[in-house]
Design an enzyme around this catalytic site. Structure first.
Site, PDB file in Angstrom:
ATOM      1  N   ARG A   4      -7.781  -4.432  -3.177  1.00 33.24           N
ATOM      2  CA  ARG A   4      -7.312  -3.261  -3.953  1.00 33.24           C
ATOM      3  C   ARG A   4      -8.279  -3.059  -5.120  1.00 33.24           C
ATOM      4  O   ARG A   4      -8.111  -3.670  -6.177  1.00 33.24           O
ATOM      5  CB  ARG A   4      -5.898  -3.499  -4.484  1.00 33.24           C
ATOM      6  CG  ARG A   4      -4.882  -3.685  -3.391  1.00 33.24           C
ATOM      7  CD  ARG A   4      -3.480  -3.927  -3.898  1.00 33.24           C
ATOM      8  NE  ARG A   4      -2.722  -4.553  -2.831  1.00 33.24           N
ATOM      9  CZ  ARG A   4      -2.213  -3.899  -1.781  1.00 33.24           C
ATOM     10  NH1 ARG A   4      -2.315  -2.593  -1.710  1.00 33.24           N
ATOM     11  NH2 ARG A   4      -1.572  -4.559  -0.826  1.00 33.24           N
TER      12      ARG A   4
ATOM     13  N   CYS B  69       0.832  -1.211   0.000  1.00 30.06           N
ATOM     14  CA  CYS B  69       0.000   0.000   0.000  1.00 30.06           C
ATOM     15  C   CYS B  69       0.865   1.259   0.000  1.00 30.06           C
ATOM     16  O   CYS B  69       0.558   2.247  -0.673  1.00 30.06           O
ATOM     17  CB  CYS B  69      -0.924   0.023   1.217  1.00 30.06           C
ATOM     18  SG  CYS B  69      -2.008  -1.403   1.321  1.00 30.06           S
TER      19      CYS B  69
HETATM   20  C1  BEZ Z   1       0.567  -4.618   1.891  1.00 30.54           C
HETATM   21  O1  BEZ Z   1       1.759  -4.860   1.910  1.00 30.54           O
HETATM   22  O2  BEZ Z   1       0.122  -3.546   1.498  1.00 30.54           O
HETATM   23  C2  BEZ Z   1      -0.387  -5.673   2.349  1.00 30.54           C
HETATM   24  C3  BEZ Z   1      -0.071  -6.981   2.132  1.00 30.54           C
HETATM   25  C4  BEZ Z   1      -0.938  -7.963   2.600  1.00 30.54           C
HETATM   26  C5  BEZ Z   1      -2.097  -7.607   3.251  1.00 30.54           C
HETATM   27  C6  BEZ Z   1      -2.411  -6.273   3.427  1.00 30.54           C
HETATM   28  C7  BEZ Z   1      -1.564  -5.302   2.981  1.00 30.54           C
END
Ligand code: BEZ
Length: 236
Positions: A136, A53
């Site tokens: 997402r 993110c």
């Molecule tokens: C992230 O790195 O943004 C992420 C990865 C797995 C679950 C939620 C967020």
């Protein structure tokens, strides 16, 4: 009755974007009414203070000017609270350097959605992936508030931002020139014109000196110069 059959139906391409009022890092917003007359991308991310993110937010913020040139605004959302959002965006600006991006200030609104009301309205909670985080999601919404493209990515997969810019450019080109855009289209590539409707018309086109070229009766292309496309899609 299964739990899922009671869920809010997911919005679809061609639907009016569901409306909501929300608190964001840039004040309250009324969506999509406040964005009427502009394109807007509403996107969700799973959680603040997570690496994928963070890379996405830095990229969105860095490309915001390019989206703005297409008259396309950005609005983010996660099921975190406002103070988490503020602290995360401050950390990004003050501490994170990634792929040459640093001192990145996120100026577009980030919605707090602790109740998950908005995320549910937009089908962003997909329990097979996570029932506590939004996937997402990307909703590309046109100036009339109509959803024109939807993409959902899983938690582990960061978005492709060239593709997001390409989508807005291609949708705007399709509207401006009444054409469709073929696979991997980029400004300057040939566009697809509405099919001739009959073999005779296609044959005429194939034999004429017009710039329309038909590969068969159902597949006709014409060139549009890159500059003309860009003049048609860029903010006036
Ligand atoms: C992230 O790195 O943004 C992420 C990865 C797995 C679950 C939620 C967020």
């Amino acid at each position: 009755m299964e739990a899922d059959s009671q869920a809010t139906p997911m919005p679809r391409i061609g639907d009016k974007a569901p409306s909501f009022k929300a608190v964001t890092t840039q004040g309250d917003i009324q969506f999509p009414d406040q964005y009427a007359g502009s394109w807007v991308i509403l996107f969700s991310h799973p959680a603040d203070f997570t690496p994928v993110c963070t890379s996405e937010f830095m990229t969105f913020a860095t490309l915001e000017k390019q989206f703005e040139e297409l008259d396309c605004k950005l609005v983010g959302l996660s099921v975190d609270g406002l103070y988490s959002h503020i602290a995360w965006l401050r950390t990004i600006k003050e501490k994170i350097e990634y792929k040459g991006m640093k001192d990145v200030e996120v100026k577009f609104p980030l919605i707090e959605d602790i109740t998950m009301d908005v995320a549910r309205k937009y089908g962003m909670i997909q329990p097979g992936e996570s029932s506590t985080k939004a996937v997402r999601a990307v909703f590309v919404i046109d100036p009339k508030g109509v959803i024109r493209t939807i993409i959902y990515y899983p938690l582990s997969l960061g978005r492709n931002f060239d593709e997001l810019l390409r989508i807005v450019t291609a949708l705007k080109a399709a509207d401006a020139f009444s054409v469709a855009t073929p696979a991997d289209w980029r400004p300057g590539d040939d566009v697809i014109v509405p099919t001739a409707g009959s073999c005779g018309v296609a044959k005429e086109r194939m034999e004429s000196k017009s710039d329309i070229k038909c590969l068969d009766w159902f597949f006709c292309l014409k060139p549009i110069a890159k500059e003309e496309v860009l003049a048609g899609v860029k903010k006036k």
